[in-house]
Scaffold this motif. Structure first.
Motif, PDB file in Angstrom:
ATOM      1  N   ALA A  16       0.836  -1.211   0.000  1.00  0.00           N
ATOM      2  CA  ALA A  16       0.000   0.000   0.000  1.00  0.00           C
ATOM      3  C   ALA A  16       0.860   1.247   0.000  1.00  0.00           C
ATOM      4  O   ALA A  16       0.511   2.256  -0.622  1.00  0.00           O
ATOM      5  CB  ALA A  16      -0.926  -0.019   1.215  1.00  0.00           C
ATOM      6  N   LYS A  17       2.008   1.152   0.699  1.00  0.00           N
ATOM      7  CA  LYS A  17       2.912   2.317   0.763  1.00  0.00           C
ATOM      8  C   LYS A  17       3.437   2.662  -0.628  1.00  0.00           C
ATOM      9  O   LYS A  17       3.635   3.827  -0.968  1.00  0.00           O
ATOM     10  CB  LYS A  17       4.084   2.030   1.699  1.00  0.00           C
ATOM     11  CG  LYS A  17       3.708   2.227   3.156  1.00  0.00           C
ATOM     12  CD  LYS A  17       4.903   2.094   4.074  1.00  0.00           C
ATOM     13  CE  LYS A  17       4.428   2.062   5.517  1.00  0.00           C
ATOM     14  NZ  LYS A  17       5.213   1.195   6.372  1.00  0.00           N
ATOM     15  N   LYS A  18       3.643   1.607  -1.446  1.00  0.00           N
ATOM     16  CA  LYS A  18       4.158   1.841  -2.804  1.00  0.00           C
ATOM     17  C   LYS A  18       3.118   2.565  -3.650  1.00  0.00           C
ATOM     18  O   LYS A  18       3.432   3.185  -4.657  1.00  0.00           O
ATOM     19  CB  LYS A  18       4.480   0.494  -3.483  1.00  0.00           C
ATOM     20  CG  LYS A  18       5.595  -0.286  -2.839  1.00  0.00           C
ATOM     21  CD  LYS A  18       5.760  -1.615  -3.569  1.00  0.00           C
ATOM     22  CE  LYS A  18       6.552  -2.600  -2.739  1.00  0.00           C
ATOM     23  NZ  LYS A  18       6.395  -3.979  -3.195  1.00  0.00           N
ATOM     24  N   MET A  19       1.860   2.450  -3.263  1.00  0.00           N
ATOM     25  CA  MET A  19       0.782   3.033  -4.083  1.00  0.00           C
ATOM     26  C   MET A  19       0.467   4.475  -3.686  1.00  0.00           C
ATOM     27  O   MET A  19      -0.275   5.147  -4.389  1.00  0.00           O
ATOM     28  CB  MET A  19      -0.508   2.212  -3.899  1.00  0.00           C
ATOM     29  CG  MET A  19      -0.406   0.796  -4.415  1.00  0.00           C
ATOM     30  SD  MET A  19      -1.735  -0.218  -3.739  1.00  0.00           S
ATOM     31  CE  MET A  19      -3.151   0.687  -4.319  1.00  0.00           C
ATOM     32  N   SER A  20       1.000   4.939  -2.535  1.00  0.00           N
ATOM     33  CA  SER A  20       0.584   6.278  -2.094  1.00  0.00           C
ATOM     34  C   SER A  20       1.664   7.322  -2.401  1.00  0.00           C
ATOM     35  O   SER A  20       2.768   7.014  -2.775  1.00  0.00           O
ATOM     36  CB  SER A  20       0.258   6.252  -0.605  1.00  0.00           C
ATOM     37  OG  SER A  20       1.371   5.756   0.107  1.00  0.00           O
TER      38      SER A  20
END
Ligand code: E4P
Length: 217
Positions: free
Chosen positions: A213-217
């Motif tokens: 999820a961190k990669k997507m934000s």
């Protein structure tokens, strides 16, 4: 299956209530003593507080063991709140007290059930709940789960409305096996309920999702 918490500890009752899955509370004299509750007024006040915290049926156990004393005590407990269920021990005078409360429309829980015959008698006397003690049977190398199965068969044979309240729960596996057999209710310490949450693959999977999820934000 209904979930009751088996404690007189107010913080644990609040925590279980906040989870949103709590259907009631059971207590016994040992659990009340553990919280340092003593004296009639303190006992009645503690039950009142429990009724204010938790929804559903709240079992309050009589301390006496004769018919006359149990019905006097049970009437006082029942007057605290409409959700109070009078908890009566499985003894001869207890059967008479169960019948008395059943006739009066006051809910009861027959405690200290260790055999199918005891459960049958309590159901005949009109108990709303019978509490077979799984863990204490397991402690003496008797399979407590067999007792739940026997009571389930008997109650189903005769369509007794008495609910099987599996008590003396020691682990999440007790809860799962009770659900498989068809116990109507389990009453459990908070930790066994919370342990139902745990699975290492859930933790591993969530860690991966959080990282991705961190990669997507
Ligand atoms: C049931 O109503 C009893 O309060 C309780 O479940 C007994 O559990 P224990 O055997 O862990 O004391």
């Amino acid at each position: 299956m209904k979930f009751f918490i088996d404690t007189a500890n107010l913080d644990q009752i609040r925590e279980a209530q906040d989870l949103g899955i709590l259907d009631g509370v059971t207590t016994n004299p040992s659990l009340m003593a553990k919280e340092g509750i003593s004296g009639k007024e303190a006992i009645l006040n503690h039950y009142k507080t429990i009724c204010e915290i938790a929804d559903g049926d709240i079992s309050a156990e009589v301390l006496s063991t004769t018919y006359e004393e149990m019905i006097k005590e049970g009437d006082e407990l029942a007057a605290i709140h409409p959700n109070i269920v009078v908890k009566i021990p499985m003894i001869k005078d207890g059967i008479k007290a169960l019948k008395y409360f059943s006739n009066k429309g006051i809910k009861t829980n027959c405690t200290l059930i260790f055999s199918a015959g005891q459960a049958l008698l309590a159901a005949k006397a009109g108990a709303n709940y019978v509490s077979p003690f799984l863990g204490r049977l397991d402690d003496i190398s008797v399979d407590g789960m067999n007792l739940i199965e026997e009571i389930r068969i008997i109650f189903d044979n005769y369509m007794f409305e008495t609910e099987i309240l599996a008590a003396s729960i020691r682990s999440p596996m007790h809860i799962i096996n009770c659900a498989k057999i068809g116990a109507d209710v389990i009453t459990s310490p908070l930790d066994s309920i919370l342990n139902l949450l745990n699975h290492p693959l859930t933790d591993k999977g969530l860690a991966q999702f959080v990282a991705d999820a961190k990669k997507m934000s």
